[in-house]
Write a protein that holds these residues in place. Structure first.
Motif, PDB file in Angstrom:
ATOM      1  N   ALA A 156      64.893  16.762  43.761  1.00 15.46           N
ATOM      2  CA  ALA A 156      65.694  15.960  44.702  1.00 15.46           C
ATOM      3  C   ALA A 156      67.152  16.380  44.551  1.00 15.46           C
ATOM      4  CB  ALA A 156      65.524  14.477  44.407  1.00 15.46           C
ATOM      5  N   HIS A 157      67.683  17.035  45.582  1.00 17.70           N
ATOM      6  CA  HIS A 157      69.039  17.596  45.539  1.00 17.70           C
ATOM      7  C   HIS A 157      70.021  16.636  46.210  1.00 17.70           C
ATOM      8  CE1 HIS A 157      72.382  20.315  46.802  1.00 17.70           C
ATOM      9  NE2 HIS A 157      72.131  20.907  45.662  1.00 17.70           N
ATOM     10  N   GLU A 158      70.864  16.025  45.413  1.00 20.42           N
ATOM     11  CA  GLU A 158      71.934  15.135  45.882  1.00 20.42           C
ATOM     12  C   GLU A 158      71.458  14.058  46.875  1.00 20.42           C
ATOM     13  OE1 GLU A 158      75.720  16.836  46.822  1.00 20.42           O
ATOM     14  OE2 GLU A 158      75.734  18.091  45.025  1.00 20.42           O
ATOM     15  N   PRO A 159      70.470  13.249  46.475  1.00 19.35           N
ATOM     16  CA  PRO A 159      70.093  12.119  47.343  1.00 19.35           C
ATOM     17  C   PRO A 159      71.190  11.049  47.297  1.00 19.35           C
ATOM     18  CG  PRO A 159      68.920  12.000  45.252  1.00 19.35           C
ATOM     19  CD  PRO A 159      69.694  13.286  45.218  1.00 19.35           C
ATOM     20  N   VAL A 194      62.843  16.108  39.162  1.00 22.74           N
ATOM     21  CA  VAL A 194      64.037  16.848  38.765  1.00 22.74           C
ATOM     22  C   VAL A 194      65.176  16.428  39.683  1.00 22.74           C
ATOM     23  CG1 VAL A 194      65.122  19.117  38.559  1.00 22.74           C
ATOM     24  CG2 VAL A 194      62.696  18.839  37.973  1.00 22.74           C
ATOM     25  N   LEU A 195      66.246  15.896  39.115  1.00 22.09           N
ATOM     26  CA  LEU A 195      67.422  15.526  39.893  1.00 22.09           C
ATOM     27  C   LEU A 195      68.409  16.681  39.827  1.00 22.09           C
ATOM     28  CD1 LEU A 195      67.280  11.955  38.596  1.00 22.09           C
ATOM     29  CD2 LEU A 195      67.395  12.491  41.035  1.00 22.09           C
ATOM     30  N   ALA A 196      68.928  17.057  41.001  1.00 18.67           N
ATOM     31  CA  ALA A 196      69.757  18.258  41.102  1.00 18.67           C
ATOM     32  C   ALA A 196      71.014  17.978  41.912  1.00 18.67           C
ATOM     33  CB  ALA A 196      68.953  19.381  41.765  1.00 18.67           C
ATOM     34  N   CYS A 197      72.058  18.751  41.594  1.00 14.46           N
ATOM     35  CA  CYS A 197      73.335  18.636  42.299  1.00 14.46           C
ATOM     36  C   CYS A 197      73.935  20.023  42.486  1.00 14.46           C
ATOM     37  CB  CYS A 197      74.323  17.793  41.497  1.00 14.46           C
ATOM     38  SG  CYS A 197      73.919  16.041  41.447  1.00 14.46           S
ATOM     39  N   GLY A 198      74.875  20.118  43.423  1.00 15.30           N
ATOM     40  CA  GLY A 198      75.622  21.347  43.599  1.00 15.30           C
ATOM     41  C   GLY A 198      76.657  21.495  42.495  1.00 15.30           C
TER      42      GLY A 198
END
Length: 278
Positions: free
Chosen positions: A123-126, A224-228
């Protein structure tokens, strides 16, 4: 670029347009913002060397039409659309899922509603701002965006929205946009056509969504939590960082900022492959 296999799927209140490439285990890519299946054109072919890659236009966006164009939107219904696609394309095996921005919010709900269908979710920047200690502030932002949209129109509302997403204390003008790859530039017209629906229906519904944190705790081994890497301090970064800390999991960083998928497609796709393999 390989031409995908195109499909349509009738769901409750809508007809979804979806695209499939490659072979192997299923990887479902859920777009966010005002983007559709084409958001993933920069990475889908490369990912298709390893996976059956499916993506789609969320209901009401681009080629996925609503039976009632004025229908209210809900995270649960958008998540159910993703579930229906999984049921069609991978009925016997759980799938890998990637969601970005509002697509990541739908993906979080998909994970909690149908955990048996998801092998791993990135999950990218929810922007699930309801998990933050200062959630009330962000409710105020959403209300201002809606009021501006209804009284002044789309672009003033987008300006209010963009200002609210910036880093705290950042009063600088937006930096010049990174030059987009040709495919991304060609998508701009369709994305612009989706913006009124995004601002009017998706933003208020999705950004008021509160994920079931106790369920995410039980499923943290497949989330998996993801961010820029360039997003630190911006509003969409903060909920993912908060949830990763709460769940005791590693926050993964991807190339670029909130829209790194578009601005850094090759590097983003490589990072995505590495995280799914880990």
């Amino acid at each position: 670029m390989t031409d995908p296999t195109i499909g349509t799927l009738r769901v409750n209140g809508a007809t979804l347009h979806y695209e499939v490439r490659g072979q192997g285990p299923l990887l479902l890519l859920i777009p966010g913002g005002a983007g559709g299946a084409a958001s993933f054109d920069g990475i889908a072919d490369d990912m298709a060397a390893e996976y059956t890659v499916a993506t789609y236009d969320p209901r009401g966006m681009s080629r996925s039409t609503l039976d009632d164009p004025e229908a209210e939107q809900s995270v649960a219904e958008h998540a159910d659309d993703a579930f229906r696609i999984l049921e069609r394309l991978s009925p016997d095996e759980p799938a890998r899922v990637f969601g970005s921005s509002s697509g990541a919010i739908a993906a979080l709900h998909l994970l909690t509603a149908h955990p048996e269908r998801v092998q791993r979710l990135i999950a990218h920047e929810p922007p699930v701002v309801e998990v933050l200690p200062d959630a009330s502030e962000h409710r105020g932002l959403i209300a201002r965006v809606q009021a501006t949209f209804h009284t002044e129109g789309l672009m003033p509302a987008m300006a209010v929205f963009a200002a609210g997403l910036k880093k705290a204390g950042d009063t600088t003008e937006p930096k010049a946009e990174t030059k987009l790859p040709p495919q991304a530039a060609a998508r701009v017209e369709r994305t612009m056509a989706n913006l009124p629906y995004f601002v009017g229906r998706i933003v208020p519904s999705f950004m008021s969504y509160a994920p079931a944190i106790h369920q995410l705790e039980a499923l943290s081994d497949r989330l998996v939590l993801a961010c820029g890497q360039d997003s630190r301090g911006e509003l969409p970064y903060r909920p993912a960082a908060f949830l990763a800390e709460h769940l005791g999991t590693e926050l993964r960083h991807f190339p670029g900022g909130h829209t790194g998928l578009t601005t850094h497609p090759a590097e983003f796709g490589e990072r995505l492959r590495r995280v799914f393999r880990a």
